[in-house]
Design a protein around this motif. Structure first.
Motif, PDB file in Angstrom:
ATOM      1  N   HIS A  68      15.493  19.508  35.520  1.00 55.14           N
ATOM      2  CA  HIS A  68      15.196  18.356  36.361  1.00 55.14           C
ATOM      3  C   HIS A  68      15.058  18.748  37.828  1.00 55.14           C
ATOM      4  N   HIS A  69      14.395  17.906  38.582  1.00 56.56           N
ATOM      5  CA  HIS A  69      14.223  18.105  40.025  1.00 56.56           C
ATOM      6  C   HIS A  69      15.479  17.649  40.757  1.00 56.56           C
ATOM      7  N   LYS A  70      16.609  18.224  40.413  1.00 57.40           N
ATOM      8  CA  LYS A  70      17.861  17.764  40.997  1.00 57.40           C
ATOM      9  C   LYS A  70      18.779  18.939  41.297  1.00 57.40           C
ATOM     10  N   VAL A  71      19.645  18.711  42.281  1.00 53.84           N
ATOM     11  CA  VAL A  71      20.662  19.673  42.657  1.00 53.84           C
ATOM     12  C   VAL A  71      21.929  18.895  42.964  1.00 53.84           C
ATOM     13  N   GLU A  72      23.068  19.476  42.641  1.00 48.27           N
ATOM     14  CA  GLU A  72      24.331  18.863  43.029  1.00 48.27           C
ATOM     15  C   GLU A  72      24.756  19.431  44.377  1.00 48.27           C
ATOM     16  N   VAL A  73      25.304  18.564  45.204  1.00 48.19           N
ATOM     17  CA  VAL A  73      25.838  18.951  46.502  1.00 48.19           C
ATOM     18  C   VAL A  73      27.338  18.713  46.450  1.00 48.19           C
ATOM     19  N   TYR A  74      28.112  19.738  46.817  1.00 43.44           N
ATOM     20  CA  TYR A  74      29.560  19.640  46.789  1.00 43.44           C
ATOM     21  C   TYR A  74      30.054  19.314  48.197  1.00 43.44           C
ATOM     22  N   LEU A  75      30.187  18.024  48.458  1.00 42.87           N
ATOM     23  CA  LEU A  75      30.467  17.526  49.804  1.00 42.87           C
ATOM     24  C   LEU A  75      31.745  18.083  50.413  1.00 42.87           C
ATOM     25  N   ASP A  76      32.731  18.384  49.595  1.00 41.75           N
ATOM     26  CA  ASP A  76      34.004  18.869  50.129  1.00 41.75           C
ATOM     27  C   ASP A  76      33.915  20.278  50.707  1.00 41.75           C
ATOM     28  N   ARG A  77      32.827  20.987  50.405  1.00 43.82           N
ATOM     29  CA  ARG A  77      32.667  22.344  50.953  1.00 43.82           C
ATOM     30  C   ARG A  77      31.262  22.620  51.486  1.00 43.82           C
ATOM     31  N   ALA A  78      30.389  21.632  51.434  1.00 46.90           N
ATOM     32  CA  ALA A  78      29.000  21.824  51.846  1.00 46.90           C
ATOM     33  C   ALA A  78      28.846  21.876  53.356  1.00 46.90           C
ATOM     34  N   ASP A  79      27.926  22.709  53.783  1.00 46.24           N
ATOM     35  CA  ASP A  79      27.530  22.770  55.181  1.00 46.24           C
ATOM     36  C   ASP A  79      26.757  21.481  55.480  1.00 46.24           C
ATOM     37  N   PRO A  80      27.136  20.725  56.500  1.00 47.29           N
ATOM     38  CA  PRO A  80      26.420  19.478  56.815  1.00 47.29           C
ATOM     39  C   PRO A  80      24.917  19.673  57.027  1.00 47.29           C
ATOM     40  N   ASP A  81      24.522  20.796  57.614  1.00 45.50           N
ATOM     41  CA  ASP A  81      23.092  21.068  57.784  1.00 45.50           C
ATOM     42  C   ASP A  81      22.403  21.234  56.434  1.00 45.50           C
ATOM     43  N   ALA A  82      23.094  21.840  55.482  1.00 43.99           N
ATOM     44  CA  ALA A  82      22.551  22.012  54.141  1.00 43.99           C
ATOM     45  C   ALA A  82      22.346  20.660  53.466  1.00 43.99           C
ATOM     46  N   VAL A  83      23.314  19.790  53.603  1.00 45.80           N
ATOM     47  CA  VAL A  83      23.227  18.453  52.997  1.00 45.80           C
ATOM     48  C   VAL A  83      22.040  17.698  53.590  1.00 45.80           C
ATOM     49  N   ARG A  84      21.930  17.707  54.908  1.00 48.18           N
ATOM     50  CA  ARG A  84      20.815  17.008  55.557  1.00 48.18           C
ATOM     51  C   ARG A  84      19.466  17.608  55.152  1.00 48.18           C
ATOM     52  N   GLU A  85      19.405  18.926  55.041  1.00 47.97           N
ATOM     53  CA  GLU A  85      18.159  19.585  54.631  1.00 47.97           C
ATOM     54  C   GLU A  85      17.751  19.162  53.217  1.00 47.97           C
ATOM     55  N   ALA A  86      18.693  19.153  52.296  1.00 54.16           N
ATOM     56  CA  ALA A  86      18.386  18.755  50.921  1.00 54.16           C
ATOM     57  C   ALA A  86      17.934  17.299  50.861  1.00 54.16           C
ATOM     58  N   ILE A  87      18.619  16.433  51.569  1.00 53.91           N
ATOM     59  CA  ILE A  87      18.245  15.016  51.574  1.00 53.91           C
ATOM     60  C   ILE A  87      16.868  14.830  52.205  1.00 53.91           C
ATOM     61  N   ARG A  88      16.604  15.551  53.275  1.00 51.47           N
ATOM     62  CA  ARG A  88      15.294  15.463  53.926  1.00 51.47           C
ATOM     63  C   ARG A  88      14.187  15.926  52.972  1.00 51.47           C
ATOM     64  N   LEU A  89      14.433  17.018  52.239  1.00 48.22           N
ATOM     65  CA  LEU A  89      13.459  17.491  51.244  1.00 48.22           C
ATOM     66  C   LEU A  89      13.215  16.432  50.173  1.00 48.22           C
ATOM     67  N   ALA A  90      14.287  15.814  49.705  1.00 47.13           N
ATOM     68  CA  ALA A  90      14.162  14.769  48.679  1.00 47.13           C
ATOM     69  C   ALA A  90      13.359  13.592  49.209  1.00 47.13           C
ATOM     70  N   TRP A  91      13.628  13.203  50.434  1.00 48.24           N
ATOM     71  CA  TRP A  91      12.913  12.085  51.065  1.00 48.24           C
ATOM     72  C   TRP A  91      11.423  12.394  51.162  1.00 48.24           C
ATOM     73  N   GLU A  92      11.093  13.600  51.607  1.00 50.17           N
ATOM     74  CA  GLU A  92       9.673  14.001  51.706  1.00 50.17           C
ATOM     75  C   GLU A  92       9.028  14.075  50.327  1.00 50.17           C
ATOM     76  N   PHE A  93       9.776  14.570  49.347  1.00 52.43           N
ATOM     77  CA  PHE A  93       9.280  14.714  47.974  1.00 52.43           C
ATOM     78  C   PHE A  93       8.933  13.353  47.367  1.00 52.43           C
ATOM     79  N   GLN A  94       9.684  12.330  47.702  1.00 52.90           N
ATOM     80  CA  GLN A  94       9.511  11.011  47.105  1.00 52.90           C
ATOM     81  C   GLN A  94       8.507  10.133  47.861  1.00 52.90           C
ATOM     82  N   ARG A  95       8.100  10.535  49.014  1.00 52.54           N
ATOM     83  CA  ARG A  95       7.175   9.716  49.802  1.00 52.54           C
ATOM     84  C   ARG A  95       5.775   9.862  49.346  1.00 52.54           C
TER      85      ARG A  95
END
Length: 95
Positions: A68-95
Protein backbone atom coordinates in the motif's frame (compact mmCIF):
# COMPACT_ATOMS: atom_id res chain seq x y z
CA UNK A 1 5.44 15.40 17.81
CA UNK A 2 2.10 15.12 19.50
CA UNK A 3 -1.22 14.33 17.82
CA UNK A 4 -2.27 17.93 18.53
CA UNK A 5 0.83 19.24 16.73
CA UNK A 6 0.07 16.97 13.77
CA UNK A 7 -3.50 18.28 13.64
CA UNK A 8 -2.26 21.88 13.79
CA UNK A 9 0.15 21.28 10.91
CA UNK A 10 -2.32 19.41 8.69
CA UNK A 11 -4.89 22.15 9.25
CA UNK A 12 -2.54 24.58 7.47
CA UNK A 13 -2.56 22.57 4.25
CA UNK A 14 -4.95 23.93 1.66
CA UNK A 15 -7.94 21.72 1.03
CA UNK A 16 -7.31 19.34 3.96
CA UNK A 17 -10.44 18.49 5.86
CA UNK A 18 -10.68 16.69 9.16
CA UNK A 19 -13.17 13.84 9.28
CA UNK A 20 -13.81 11.35 12.08
CA UNK A 21 -11.21 8.89 10.72
CA UNK A 22 -8.45 11.30 9.68
CA UNK A 23 -7.43 14.12 7.39
CA UNK A 24 -8.47 14.06 3.73
CA UNK A 25 -8.08 16.01 0.49
CA UNK A 26 -10.88 15.44 -2.04
CA UNK A 27 -12.08 12.51 0.10
CA UNK A 28 -8.67 10.82 -0.23
CA UNK A 29 -6.74 9.94 2.90
CA UNK A 30 -3.72 12.07 3.78
CA UNK A 31 -3.15 10.89 7.36
CA UNK A 32 -4.87 9.38 10.36
CA UNK A 33 -3.95 8.54 13.90
CA UNK A 34 -3.82 4.78 14.56
CA UNK A 35 -3.11 5.17 18.26
CA UNK A 36 -1.65 7.96 20.44
CA UNK A 37 1.88 7.36 19.12
CA UNK A 38 1.35 5.97 15.61
CA UNK A 39 0.30 7.97 12.59
CA UNK A 40 -0.57 6.42 9.23
CA UNK A 41 0.41 8.57 6.24
CA UNK A 42 -0.42 7.86 2.60
CA UNK A 43 2.68 8.54 0.50
CA UNK A 44 3.77 7.59 -3.03
CA UNK A 45 5.56 4.23 -3.04
CA UNK A 46 8.54 5.69 -4.88
CA UNK A 47 9.05 8.26 -2.10
CA UNK A 48 8.36 5.95 0.83
CA UNK A 49 11.77 4.27 0.74
CA UNK A 50 13.48 7.65 0.62
CA UNK A 51 11.68 8.69 3.81
CA UNK A 52 12.62 5.47 5.59
CA UNK A 53 16.27 5.71 4.53
CA UNK A 54 16.52 9.35 5.56
CA UNK A 55 14.71 8.94 8.91
CA UNK A 56 14.80 5.24 9.89
CA UNK A 57 13.74 5.91 13.49
CA UNK A 58 10.72 7.93 12.40
CA UNK A 59 9.09 5.57 9.89
CA UNK A 60 8.27 1.95 9.34
CA UNK A 61 6.29 -0.28 7.01
CA UNK A 62 4.80 -3.33 8.72
CA UNK A 63 4.10 -6.31 6.44
CA UNK A 64 0.38 -5.50 6.20
CA UNK A 65 1.23 -2.15 4.55
CA UNK A 66 3.97 -3.26 2.14
CA UNK A 67 1.69 -3.27 -0.91
CA UNK A 68 0.00 0.00 0.00
CA UNK A 69 0.92 3.66 -0.42
CA UNK A 70 1.31 4.03 3.32
CA UNK A 71 3.94 4.46 5.99
CA UNK A 72 3.69 4.41 9.75
CA UNK A 73 5.11 7.34 11.68
CA UNK A 74 6.23 6.73 15.25
CA UNK A 75 5.38 10.05 16.87
CA UNK A 76 7.10 9.29 20.17
CA UNK A 77 10.50 9.18 18.43
CA UNK A 78 9.95 10.83 15.04
CA UNK A 79 11.83 13.88 13.90
CA UNK A 80 9.20 16.66 13.54
CA UNK A 81 10.68 17.64 10.17
CA UNK A 82 10.26 14.05 9.01
CA UNK A 83 6.61 14.01 10.07
CA UNK A 84 5.89 17.28 8.27
CA UNK A 85 7.71 16.06 5.15
CA UNK A 86 5.69 12.84 5.00
CA UNK A 87 2.41 14.68 5.53
CA UNK A 88 3.33 17.25 2.89
CA UNK A 89 4.12 14.43 0.42
CA UNK A 90 0.77 12.79 1.19
CA UNK A 91 -1.04 16.10 0.70
CA UNK A 92 0.64 16.65 -2.68
CA UNK A 93 -0.02 13.02 -3.68
CA UNK A 94 -3.75 13.37 -2.99
CA UNK A 95 -4.27 16.71 -4.72
Amino acid sequence: MTPAEVDAFVATLEGCRHKPRGWYVHDRLVTRLVDPTTLLVRVPLDRREELIERWPDSFGVPPRLEAHHKVEVYLDRADPDAVREAIRLAWEFQR
